[in-house]
Design a protein around this motif. Structure first.
Motif, PDB file in Angstrom:
ATOM      1  N   PHE A 311       0.597  -1.399   0.275  1.00  0.00           N
ATOM      2  CA  PHE A 311       0.334   0.161  -0.217  1.00  0.00           C
ATOM      3  C   PHE A 311       0.622   1.502  -0.207  1.00  0.00           C
ATOM      4  CE2 PHE A 311      -2.087   3.501   2.182  1.00  0.00           C
ATOM      5  CZ  PHE A 311      -3.163   3.943   1.722  1.00  0.00           C
ATOM      6  N   TYR A 312       1.450   0.823   1.139  1.00  0.00           N
ATOM      7  CA  TYR A 312       2.889   2.581   1.062  1.00  0.00           C
ATOM      8  C   TYR A 312       3.349   2.881   0.220  1.00  0.00           C
ATOM      9  CZ  TYR A 312       0.665   4.150   6.040  1.00  0.00           C
ATOM     10  OH  TYR A 312       0.497   4.451   6.898  1.00  0.00           O
ATOM     11  N   LYS A 313       4.265   1.664  -0.844  1.00  0.00           N
ATOM     12  CA  LYS A 313       5.142   1.916  -1.729  1.00  0.00           C
ATOM     13  C   LYS A 313       3.962   2.620  -3.423  1.00  0.00           C
ATOM     14  CE  LYS A 313       9.055  -0.847  -1.089  1.00  0.00           C
ATOM     15  NZ  LYS A 313       9.772  -2.389  -1.497  1.00  0.00           N
ATOM     16  N   LEU A 314       3.328   1.807  -3.469  1.00  0.00           N
ATOM     17  CA  LEU A 314       2.452   2.341  -4.317  1.00  0.00           C
ATOM     18  C   LEU A 314       1.782   3.597  -3.980  1.00  0.00           C
ATOM     19  CD1 LEU A 314       1.418   1.190  -7.582  1.00  0.00           C
ATOM     20  CD2 LEU A 314      -0.950   0.903  -5.722  1.00  0.00           C
ATOM     21  N   ALA A 315       1.248   4.272  -2.870  1.00  0.00           N
ATOM     22  CA  ALA A 315       0.446   5.444  -2.369  1.00  0.00           C
ATOM     23  C   ALA A 315       2.216   5.953  -3.138  1.00  0.00           C
ATOM     24  CB  ALA A 315       0.199   5.657  -1.122  1.00  0.00           C
ATOM     25  N   ALA A 316       3.528   6.239  -2.171  1.00  0.00           N
ATOM     26  CA  ALA A 316       3.889   6.816  -2.790  1.00  0.00           C
ATOM     27  C   ALA A 316       4.545   7.058  -4.339  1.00  0.00           C
ATOM     28  CB  ALA A 316       5.006   6.213  -1.625  1.00  0.00           C
ATOM     29  N   LYS A 317       4.306   5.630  -5.367  1.00  0.00           N
ATOM     30  CA  LYS A 317       4.491   5.940  -6.693  1.00  0.00           C
ATOM     31  C   LYS A 317       3.692   6.969  -7.257  1.00  0.00           C
ATOM     32  CE  LYS A 317       4.720   2.727 -10.348  1.00  0.00           C
ATOM     33  NZ  LYS A 317       4.258   2.535 -11.234  1.00  0.00           N
ATOM     34  N   TYR A 318       2.642   6.745  -6.796  1.00  0.00           N
ATOM     35  CA  TYR A 318       1.441   7.505  -7.145  1.00  0.00           C
ATOM     36  C   TYR A 318       2.380   8.889  -6.985  1.00  0.00           C
ATOM     37  CZ  TYR A 318      -1.182   4.468  -9.976  1.00  0.00           C
ATOM     38  OH  TYR A 318      -1.723   3.594 -10.848  1.00  0.00           O
ATOM     39  N   VAL A 319       1.999   9.023  -5.491  1.00  0.00           N
ATOM     40  CA  VAL A 319       2.511  10.724  -5.250  1.00  0.00           C
ATOM     41  C   VAL A 319       3.060  11.503  -6.212  1.00  0.00           C
ATOM     42  CG1 VAL A 319       3.004  12.332  -3.171  1.00  0.00           C
ATOM     43  CG2 VAL A 319       1.215  10.639  -2.989  1.00  0.00           C
ATOM     44  N   ARG A 320       4.167  11.346  -6.511  1.00  0.00           N
ATOM     45  CA  ARG A 320       5.646  11.704  -6.508  1.00  0.00           C
ATOM     46  C   ARG A 320       4.938  10.816  -7.887  1.00  0.00           C
ATOM     47  NH1 ARG A 320       8.546   7.748  -4.362  1.00  0.00           N
ATOM     48  NH2 ARG A 320       8.198   6.099  -5.928  1.00  0.00           N
ATOM     49  N   LEU A 321       4.686  10.528  -8.989  1.00  0.00           N
ATOM     50  CA  LEU A 321       3.404  10.540 -10.015  1.00  0.00           C
ATOM     51  C   LEU A 321       3.349  11.999 -10.519  1.00  0.00           C
ATOM     52  CD1 LEU A 321       2.841   7.077 -11.177  1.00  0.00           C
ATOM     53  CD2 LEU A 321       4.585   8.918 -12.226  1.00  0.00           C
ATOM     54  N   HIS A 347      -3.700  10.353   2.986  1.00  0.00           N
ATOM     55  CA  HIS A 347      -4.029  10.915   2.686  1.00  0.00           C
ATOM     56  C   HIS A 347      -3.590  11.611   0.890  1.00  0.00           C
ATOM     57  CE1 HIS A 347      -6.598  15.504   2.447  1.00  0.00           C
ATOM     58  NE2 HIS A 347      -4.434  16.039   2.529  1.00  0.00           N
ATOM     59  N   TYR A 348      -1.971  12.091   0.958  1.00  0.00           N
ATOM     60  CA  TYR A 348      -1.471  12.427   0.269  1.00  0.00           C
ATOM     61  C   TYR A 348      -1.922  11.223  -1.299  1.00  0.00           C
ATOM     62  CZ  TYR A 348       1.312  15.533   2.701  1.00  0.00           C
ATOM     63  OH  TYR A 348       2.208  16.157   3.104  1.00  0.00           O
ATOM     64  N   PHE A 349      -1.917  10.619  -1.470  1.00  0.00           N
ATOM     65  CA  PHE A 349      -2.648   9.052  -1.793  1.00  0.00           C
ATOM     66  C   PHE A 349      -4.001   9.671  -3.179  1.00  0.00           C
ATOM     67  CE2 PHE A 349      -2.997   4.636  -3.199  1.00  0.00           C
ATOM     68  CZ  PHE A 349      -2.703   4.269  -4.506  1.00  0.00           C
ATOM     69  N   LYS A 350      -4.987   9.819  -2.125  1.00  0.00           N
ATOM     70  CA  LYS A 350      -5.826  10.495  -2.621  1.00  0.00           C
ATOM     71  C   LYS A 350      -5.902  11.372  -4.131  1.00  0.00           C
ATOM     72  CE  LYS A 350     -10.946  10.965  -1.289  1.00  0.00           C
ATOM     73  NZ  LYS A 350     -11.011  12.061  -2.439  1.00  0.00           N
ATOM     74  N   GLN A 351      -4.936  12.872  -2.523  1.00  0.00           N
ATOM     75  CA  GLN A 351      -5.067  13.393  -3.707  1.00  0.00           C
ATOM     76  C   GLN A 351      -4.444  13.590  -5.212  1.00  0.00           C
ATOM     77  OE1 GLN A 351      -2.989  16.194  -0.341  1.00  0.00           O
ATOM     78  NE2 GLN A 351      -3.725  17.320  -1.758  1.00  0.00           N
ATOM     79  N   ALA A 352      -3.623  12.783  -5.020  1.00  0.00           N
ATOM     80  CA  ALA A 352      -2.979  11.879  -6.542  1.00  0.00           C
ATOM     81  C   ALA A 352      -3.733  11.528  -7.436  1.00  0.00           C
ATOM     82  CB  ALA A 352      -1.607  10.940  -5.683  1.00  0.00           C
ATOM     83  N   LEU A 353      -4.726  10.644  -7.277  1.00  0.00           N
ATOM     84  CA  LEU A 353      -5.245  10.096  -7.524  1.00  0.00           C
ATOM     85  C   LEU A 353      -6.447  10.767  -8.567  1.00  0.00           C
ATOM     86  CD1 LEU A 353      -6.052   6.223  -5.909  1.00  0.00           C
ATOM     87  CD2 LEU A 353      -4.796   6.803  -8.092  1.00  0.00           C
ATOM     88  N   ASP A 354      -6.526  11.988  -7.394  1.00  0.00           N
ATOM     89  CA  ASP A 354      -7.834  12.909  -7.722  1.00  0.00           C
ATOM     90  C   ASP A 354      -7.219  14.163  -8.773  1.00  0.00           C
ATOM     91  OD1 ASP A 354      -9.594  12.416  -6.325  1.00  0.00           O
ATOM     92  OD2 ASP A 354      -8.805  13.493  -5.196  1.00  0.00           O
ATOM     93  N   ILE A 355      -5.468  13.952  -8.391  1.00  0.00           N
ATOM     94  CA  ILE A 355      -5.395  15.077  -9.621  1.00  0.00           C
ATOM     95  C   ILE A 355      -5.095  14.466 -11.573  1.00  0.00           C
ATOM     96  CG2 ILE A 355      -2.908  15.504 -10.229  1.00  0.00           C
ATOM     97  CD1 ILE A 355      -2.765  16.677  -7.712  1.00  0.00           C
ATOM     98  N   LEU A 356      -4.668  13.128 -11.211  1.00  0.00           N
ATOM     99  CA  LEU A 356      -4.130  11.995 -12.201  1.00  0.00           C
ATOM    100  C   LEU A 356      -5.786  12.106 -13.107  1.00  0.00           C
ATOM    101  CD1 LEU A 356      -2.244   9.660 -11.190  1.00  0.00           C
ATOM    102  CD2 LEU A 356      -0.868  11.217 -12.388  1.00  0.00           C
ATOM    103  N   ARG A 357      -6.190  11.701 -12.029  1.00  0.00           N
ATOM    104  CA  ARG A 357      -7.915  11.636 -13.232  1.00  0.00           C
ATOM    105  C   ARG A 357      -7.666  13.052 -13.372  1.00  0.00           C
ATOM    106  NH1 ARG A 357     -11.726   7.705 -13.249  1.00  0.00           N
ATOM    107  NH2 ARG A 357     -10.314   6.710 -10.375  1.00  0.00           N
ATOM    108  N   LYS A 358      -7.833  13.945 -13.175  1.00  0.00           N
ATOM    109  CA  LYS A 358      -8.591  15.496 -14.119  1.00  0.00           C
ATOM    110  C   LYS A 358      -7.614  15.116 -15.066  1.00  0.00           C
ATOM    111  CE  LYS A 358      -9.828  17.743  -9.808  1.00  0.00           C
ATOM    112  NZ  LYS A 358      -9.608  18.623  -8.783  1.00  0.00           N
TER     113      LYS A 358
END
Length: 587
Positions: A311-321, A347-358
Motif C-alpha cells: 500500500f505505502y509503496k504504491l501510494a508513494a509512487k503515485y504521489v510522486r507521479l 491523504h496524499y495518495f487520494k490527492q494524487a489520484l484526483d490529480i491524475l484523473r483530472k
C-alpha cells in the motif's frame, strides 16, 4: 505421520503402489509401513520361505496387514482346466499367479513364525513353568488401484471386503476404516473370531521391526517431498471455487490461515491477465508484494499490465507521479519524520489520484483490484484504493482477508461499507500447516483452524524455554545444528520474531549465518532470515522458529493475550514449528 521403515522403491513402476503409499502417509504415528518388503524366514518343517510383499502395515493394537497391489483392469474368467474353476486376468492377459495366493499363503506361516519369535515365560508354581507367546495378527488384502468396482471379478474368487479399490482412497479416514475392518475380520477357522493379537512390548516391537527390515531413515525434506501430494487436492477445490465466482465482479473471500488466499489471488490475476485486463495486486506487507511481483515476472506478465505493490509503496509512487503539493518526495530517515510521513501518505495518495484523473491519465488506473491480507488495511484507505479503478463504482474487486489475523492495534479494519456490501464466500479449512501445528495453535490461542483429512500430521511442535536473551540465542544455534543433521537447508528455515527488531531479544543477531530482514529489506538468499511476524504475513517456510513468545497477560487456562499474532507467526510454518517461549517469572 506413520513410521516408515522401508520406502517405495525408486525402481517401482506400479501406479497402485504409488497411490497407496501416498495416502498411507496421512496415517498417524501408531502405524508402521514397509513397501516392497522382502521376507525370508524358516518354516517349522525346516524349509524356508522367501517372498516380496508390496505393502505391509502394522499397528500394535490391530495387527499386521499384507497388501498385494495390482495395476490395470483385473478380472476373472471361468476355466474348466483350472484347479479352482477360474483364472485371473490383468488387462485381458492371464496372470501367472493368483493375487490372492500371493498374500494368503503367507498368513499361516507368519502366524507360526511370530509365535516362535515372541515366547513368554509364565511362573505357574514353585516347581513348574508354563510357556506362552505374544501373538501378531496377520491379515491380507488386495489393492486394485485403477478399479472402481469388482463387476468383472467372480464372487467365488475373492471376498469384496478383502479388496481395496480406487474409490477407497478418496479420503484417508475411508481407507483407515477399510483397513481396520479387514484386520478385525472374523475367521471361521478360529471360532468365528478375529485372529488373536497382543500389544507388543517395546522390546518385541523392535524385534518385529528388525525381522521385517529397518532401513535408513529418510531426511525430513525427503519426507516432506513425499507428502506434497496431500496439498494438491485442496488446491483443486480452491481453484474450482474461484471458477464458480468469476461472473461476480466484486467478492470478499474470507479464509482461515493457510487456506490458500494468496494462491487464489494469483489465479485471479492470471485469469484476468488472459482477458486483457490491467490489474493491481495490493497488500500491506512489502515482502509479500515483492514475492508476488517476482512470481508475475516469472510468468512473463508485463509490469505495464500487472502491478504488485504494498500500500505505502504504491501510494508513494503515485504521489510522486502526480507531484502532489506539499508531499515529501522521499521517506524521512528520523523516527518522528517517518511517523508523520506514514500518517499523511493516505491523504496524499487520494490527492494524487484526483490529480491524475483530472489530467486524464487513464494508463495509471486499473480494470481490476486484487487486495490480499485485507484485514491489514485501514477502512479509510480502502475508499482511496477503490479510486485506482477506471470505474470506481463498477470495477472488478477481489478482497481476501482473515478476521483472526488482525494484528495492528488501534487500526480500524474490516468495517469499510463499500467492501462490506460485497458478497462473501468462506474458506473454512487450511492446508498449509500440518495438523500438529494447527493443534498447538488452538491450544495456545483458542483459535481453531480446520484442515483436510489429507493434511499431513507432521512432527510435534518443539517448545523450548528460555530466561534471558543470551539463552534464546544459544537455543537458536542449537536448533539450527539439529535441523542441519536432519538435512534441512537454510533456505527452508525462517526465524519469526513476535516482536519488532528493536524490541526483539535477537536484535543484535546479524552475521553471515543470520540476517535480519528489517523494514524495506529483501530476504537474504544465502543466510537464515529473521523477520518480524508483521512482515511475513501471506508467506511461508517449511520450518519456522517462532521466537520472543512472552508469558500471556491473561489468566491461566485462557487464550494467550497475543493470540492473533501467535496465529500469524506459527502458521507461517508448513512442515515443522519450533517455539522459543519465555519462562514465566515467579513473583
Amino acid at each position: 505421520m506413520p513410521q516408515i521403515h522401508k520406502y517405495l522403491s525408486k525402481d517401482s513402476i506400479s501406479r497402485s503402489e504409488k497411490k497407496l503409499f501416498d495416502i498411507l502417509l496421512s496415517l498417524n504415528n501408531d502405524w508402521h509401513i514397509w513397501m516392497n518388503a522382502n521376507l525370508r524366514f524358516a518354516l517349522r518343517n525346516g524349509a524356508s520361505m522367501e517372498r516380496e510383499v508390496d505393502c505391509i502395515l502394522y499397528h500394535r493394537e490391530l495387527g499386521m496387514l499384507l497388501v498385494e497391489c495390482k495395476d490395470g483392469q483385473i478380472s476373472t474368467e471361468e476355466s474348466l482346466e483350472s484347479e479352482k474353476g477360474f483364472i485371473w486376468k490383468q488387462n485381458q492377459r492371464e496372470m501367472e499367479r493368483s493375487p490372492v495366493d500371493q498374500v494368503l499363503n503367507l498368513v499361516h506361516p507368519l502366524h507360526q513364525h511370530f509365535c516362535e519369535m515372541f515366547p513368554r515365560q509364565i511362573q505357574k508354581d514353585n516347581s513348574h513353568q508354563q510357556f506362552s507367546y505374544d501373538s501378531v495378527r496377520v491379515q491380507w488384502a488386495l489393492f486394485f488401484g485403477d478399479m472402481e468396482n469388482l463387476k468383472k471379478i467372480g464372487s467365488n474368487a475373492v471376498q469384496s471386503k478383502r479388496v481395496i479399490l480406487k474409490s477407497d482412497l478418496k479420503f484417508p479416514n475411508l481407507l483407515l476404516r477399510k483397513i481396520t475392518k479387514i484386520l478385525e475380520t472374523k475367521e471361521a477357522s478360529f471360532g468365528n473370531k478375529p485372529f488373536p493379537n497382543t500389544v507388543l512390548s517395546e522390546e518385541n516391537l523392535q524385534k518385529l521391526v528388525a525381522f521385517l527390515g529397518c532401513f535408513d531413515e529418510p531426511t525430513w525434506p525427503e519426507i516432506w517431498d513425499m507428502q506434497a501430494n496431500a496439498r494438491i487436492y485442496p488446491t483443486e477445490i480452491q481453484e474450482m471455487l474461484m471458477e464458480s465466482i468469476t461472473r461476480n465482479p466484486r467478492m470478499r473471500i474470507e479464509g482461515v490461515a493457510g487456506s490458500g488466499k494468496s494462491l487464489m489471488a494469483q489465479w485471479e490475476v492470471a485469469r484476468l491477465f488472459k482477458e486483457g485486463k490491467r490489474i493491481a495486486f495490493l497488500c500491506y506487507n512489502d515482502l509479500l508484494a515483492e514475492q508476488m511481483q517476482n512470481n508475475f515476472q516469472k510468468r512473463e506478465f508485463p509490469a505495464s499490465q500487472v502491478t504488485a505493490a504494498s500500500f505505502y509503496k504504491l501510494a508513494a509512487k503515485y504521489v510522486r507521479l502526480a507531484k502532489v503539493p506539499g508531499a515529501p518526495r522521499k521517506e524521512p530517515q528520523n523516527d518522528e519524520g517517518k511517523k508523520e510521513y506514514f500518517a499523511k501518505m493516505p491523504h496524499y495518495f487520494k490527492q494524487a489520484l484526483d490529480i491524475l484523473r483530472k489530467q486524464n491519465k487513464a494508463s495509471r488506473f486499473f480494470d481490476a483490484l486484487i487486495i490480499d491480507e485485507g484485514q491489514d488495511f485501514d477502512n479509510s484507505w480502502l475508499d482511496t484504493i477503490l479510486l485506482l479503478l477506471k470505474e470506481p463504482q463498477k470495477g472488478f474487486v477481489r478482497f481476501f482477508y482473515d478476521s483472526h489475523q488482525t494484528i495492528y492495534k488501534g487500526r480500524p479494519v474490516l468495517g469499510n461499507t463499500k467492501i462490506e456490501s460485497m458478497p462473501v464466500i468462506f474458506l473454512k479449512r487450511g492446508f498449509r500447516s500440518t495438523k500438529k501445528i494447527l493443534l498447538w495453535v488452538r491450544e495456545i490461542t483458542g483459535i481453531s483452524v480446520s484442515c483436510y483429512e489429507t493434511t499431513p500430521t507432521g512432527h510435534d511442535v518443539d517448545v523450548r524455554l528460555y530466561s534471558d536473551p543470551q539463552e534464546q540465542i544459544a537455543l537458536l544455534y542449537a536448533e539450527i545444528a539439529r535441523l542441519k543433521k536432519k538435512a534441512v537447508e537454510p533456505k527452508d528455515i525462517l526465524v519469526v520474531s513476535l516482536r519488532s527488531r528493536s524490541n526483539s531479544a535477537l536484535a543484535e543477531l546479524h552475521n553471515d549465518e543470520f540476517q535480519w530482514s528489517d523494514v524495506h529489506d529483501s530476504l537474504n538468499s544465502l543466510a537464515i532470515n529473521i523477520v518480524s511476524a508483521y512482515r511475513y504475513k501471506g508467506l511461508d517456510k517449511r520450518v519456522v522458529i517462532l521466537t520472543d513468545l512472552e508469558p500471556s497477560a491473561n489468566n491461566p487456562g485462557e487464550p494467550h493475550s497475543n493470540a492473533n499474532l501467535i496465529l500469524v507467526g506459527a502458521t507461517r510454518a508448513k512442515e515443522h514449528l519450533i517455539v522459543f517461549k519465555q519462562r514465566s517469572k515467579i513473583v
